[in-house]
Scaffold this active site. Structure first.
Site, mmCIF file in Angstrom:
data_model
loop_
_atom_site.group_PDB
_atom_site.id
_atom_site.type_symbol
_atom_site.label_atom_id
_atom_site.label_comp_id
_atom_site.label_asym_id
_atom_site.label_seq_id
_atom_site.Cartn_x
_atom_site.Cartn_y
_atom_site.Cartn_z
ATOM 1 N N ASP A 113 -101.094 -28.086 44.613
ATOM 2 C CA ASP A 113 -99.967 -28.407 44.119
ATOM 3 C C ASP A 113 -99.101 -29.519 44.868
ATOM 4 O O ASP A 113 -99.091 -29.703 46.194
ATOM 5 C CB ASP A 113 -98.621 -27.162 44.325
ATOM 6 C CG ASP A 113 -99.207 -26.119 43.398
ATOM 7 O OD1 ASP A 113 -99.424 -26.398 42.284
ATOM 8 O OD2 ASP A 113 -99.011 -24.833 43.664
ATOM 9 N N ARG A 165 -87.566 -43.502 42.681
ATOM 10 C CA ARG A 165 -88.246 -43.523 44.059
ATOM 11 C C ARG A 165 -88.185 -42.262 44.597
ATOM 12 O O ARG A 165 -87.174 -41.629 44.742
ATOM 13 C CB ARG A 165 -87.196 -44.377 45.090
ATOM 14 C CG ARG A 165 -87.298 -45.818 44.352
ATOM 15 C CD ARG A 165 -88.397 -46.736 44.749
ATOM 16 N NE ARG A 165 -88.610 -48.093 44.008
ATOM 17 C CZ ARG A 165 -89.180 -48.850 44.320
ATOM 18 N NH1 ARG A 165 -90.646 -48.461 44.632
ATOM 19 N NH2 ARG A 165 -89.216 -50.212 43.832
ATOM 20 N N GLY A 183 -102.487 -21.668 42.995
ATOM 21 C CA GLY A 183 -103.373 -20.757 42.134
ATOM 22 C C GLY A 183 -103.102 -19.187 42.487
ATOM 23 O O GLY A 183 -102.796 -18.960 43.785
ATOM 24 N N ASN A 219 -102.443 -18.038 46.606
ATOM 25 C CA ASN A 219 -101.290 -17.689 47.069
ATOM 26 C C ASN A 219 -100.960 -16.335 47.595
ATOM 27 O O ASN A 219 -100.212 -16.243 48.543
ATOM 28 C CB ASN A 219 -100.153 -18.001 45.926
ATOM 29 C CG ASN A 219 -99.877 -19.473 45.709
ATOM 30 O OD1 ASN A 219 -99.895 -20.260 46.539
ATOM 31 N ND2 ASN A 219 -99.166 -19.848 44.560
ATOM 32 N N PRO A 253 -96.803 -6.590 34.897
ATOM 33 C CA PRO A 253 -96.476 -7.294 33.841
ATOM 34 C C PRO A 253 -95.016 -7.505 33.839
ATOM 35 O O PRO A 253 -93.993 -7.078 34.391
ATOM 36 C CB PRO A 253 -96.903 -6.417 32.783
ATOM 37 C CG PRO A 253 -96.437 -5.080 33.259
ATOM 38 C CD PRO A 253 -97.157 -5.324 34.828
ATOM 39 N N ASN A 254 -94.610 -8.700 33.010
ATOM 40 C CA ASN A 254 -93.152 -8.714 32.648
ATOM 41 C C ASN A 254 -92.719 -7.734 31.352
ATOM 42 O O ASN A 254 -93.856 -7.215 30.935
ATOM 43 C CB ASN A 254 -92.783 -10.086 32.433
ATOM 44 C CG ASN A 254 -93.504 -10.758 31.428
ATOM 45 O OD1 ASN A 254 -93.873 -10.139 30.365
ATOM 46 N ND2 ASN A 254 -93.652 -12.050 31.579
ATOM 47 N N ASP A 283 -96.581 -14.198 43.155
ATOM 48 C CA ASP A 283 -97.642 -13.921 43.852
ATOM 49 C C ASP A 283 -97.204 -13.401 45.286
ATOM 50 O O ASP A 283 -97.897 -12.666 45.718
ATOM 51 C CB ASP A 283 -98.314 -15.311 44.208
ATOM 52 C CG ASP A 283 -98.617 -15.930 42.844
ATOM 53 O OD1 ASP A 283 -99.396 -15.273 41.948
ATOM 54 O OD2 ASP A 283 -98.717 -17.244 42.754
ATOM 55 N N VAL A 305 -90.649 -6.783 46.118
ATOM 56 C CA VAL A 305 -89.260 -7.558 45.798
ATOM 57 C C VAL A 305 -88.810 -8.272 46.912
ATOM 58 O O VAL A 305 -88.246 -9.390 46.616
ATOM 59 C CB VAL A 305 -88.281 -6.719 45.261
ATOM 60 C CG1 VAL A 305 -86.994 -6.961 45.066
ATOM 61 C CG2 VAL A 305 -88.701 -5.832 44.250
#
Length: 318
Positions: free
Chosen positions: A14, A29, A39, A43, A186-187, A256, A280
């Site tokens: 990244d 700039r 990934g 992470n 999952p979401n 992650d 969390v």
């Protein structure tokens, strides 16, 4: 000490920077770029390290970006097992417009992994000794890899008594859950698809997740609900955990970080309720930093204490 292995099939480097204002057709700039490993599973390994836990990061890598990825992980003290591939490791690009604090995330496509390279990944996982206590499969699938490949990995893990944690999406998540895993994150949209319903409100999330657990799809489901926090579901209970209110600067790596927090707690013998609160806390703390930076441990500790303080006393242990 629990033996934890993370698997990242679509790793990246990244590259992030900031710019005063994004304007079309102008030469912009930018500030000096920052390079970080990326990934899903990578992470998770990085976040576990910040929490004081060691893990082994397994991932394909090649080319200049692959070499840089390994170097960056070495700098962070991450134990790693790169698997050489023909195609080069990808790079992603993140830009923050400081005039609006808006973040622009440019995700490059993954590079294809050949059948022979896939077999090498399987052989690498099979040869791990001792077998890991937890195997975290996290991130997207690159071209060339079918969801059935993940099924082979899960079956291998089951045979060695390894608990499989999966944090992916789409057909890959839906297929691997059919095989039965330990934990998924999952979401709500992904839970809808797995439960075979068109939509779910907050009140119905728990029962939808329990239907998957009763069917033997997994043991623990943590439904990620973004700013609303998370919903922990096991066979015995449903527990909604609010997300602490913080100034959010970036969501990169938050999911992650959440997975790492949960694995850290579970690996240390803590309850599922304590694990989701630490998850969390880690995910929320990650949003407090700009670019692709993960959480700071002192932020996690502060948020975790707050979440434990609001935990009903009769729910302190799952």
């Amino acid at each position: 000490m629990a033996h934890i292995v993370t698997l990242t099939l679509n790793p990246t480097v990244d590259k992030s920077t900031t710019v005063d204002k994004i304007v079309p057709d102008h030469k912009l700039r930018c500030d000096a770029p920052k390079f970080e490993p990326g990934g899903g599973g990578i992470n998770v390994s990085r976040a576990l390290k910040r929490l004081g836990l060691e893990s082994l990061a397994v991932f394909p890598a090649s080319g200049p970006a692959g070499t840089l990825l390994q170097h960056l992980l070495t700098q962070e003290g991450i134990e790693q097992h790169p698997i050489t591939t023909i195609n080069w490791t990808r790079e992603n690009f993140i830009v923050v417009d400081t005039s609006t604090n808006q973040q622009y995330r440019f995700g490059m496509p993954g590079r294809e992994i050949s059948p022979d390279e896939q077999n090498l990944i399987l052989e690498t996982l099979q040869a791990l000794h001792p077998a890991p206590d937890f195997l975290v499969i996290s991130g997207s699938l690159p071209p060339g890899i079918d969801p059935e490949f993940l099924v082979k990995i899960v079956q291998m893990a089951h045979a060695s008594g390894t608990k499989v944690v999966v944090d992916t999406s789409g057909p890959a998540l839906e297929r691997v859950v059919q095989e039965g895993v330990y934990l998924i994150k999952p979401n709500i949209g992904e839970l809808c698809r797995m439960a075979g319903v068109s939509e779910l409100d907050s009140a119905a999330v728990g029962e939808a997740a329990k239907s998957l657990i009763r069917a033997g799809k997994c043991e623990i489901i943590v439904v990620s609900m973004g700013p609303q926090g998370a919903c922990l579901v096991t066979e015995d209970f449903v527990d909604h955990v609010p997300a602490p209110t913080v100034k959010r600067r970036s969501t990169v790596g938050a999911g992650d970080s959440m997975v790492a927090g949960m694995i850290s707690a579970l690996a240390n013998g803590q309850s599922a309720r304590e694990a989701v609160r630490l998850g969390v806390a880690c995910g929320t703390a990650a949003t407090m930093n700009s670019g692709t930076e993960l959480f700071k441990k002192h932020d996690v500790e502060k948020l975790y204490r707050w979440l434990l303080d609001i935990m009903p006393k009769d729910k302190a242990v799952s």
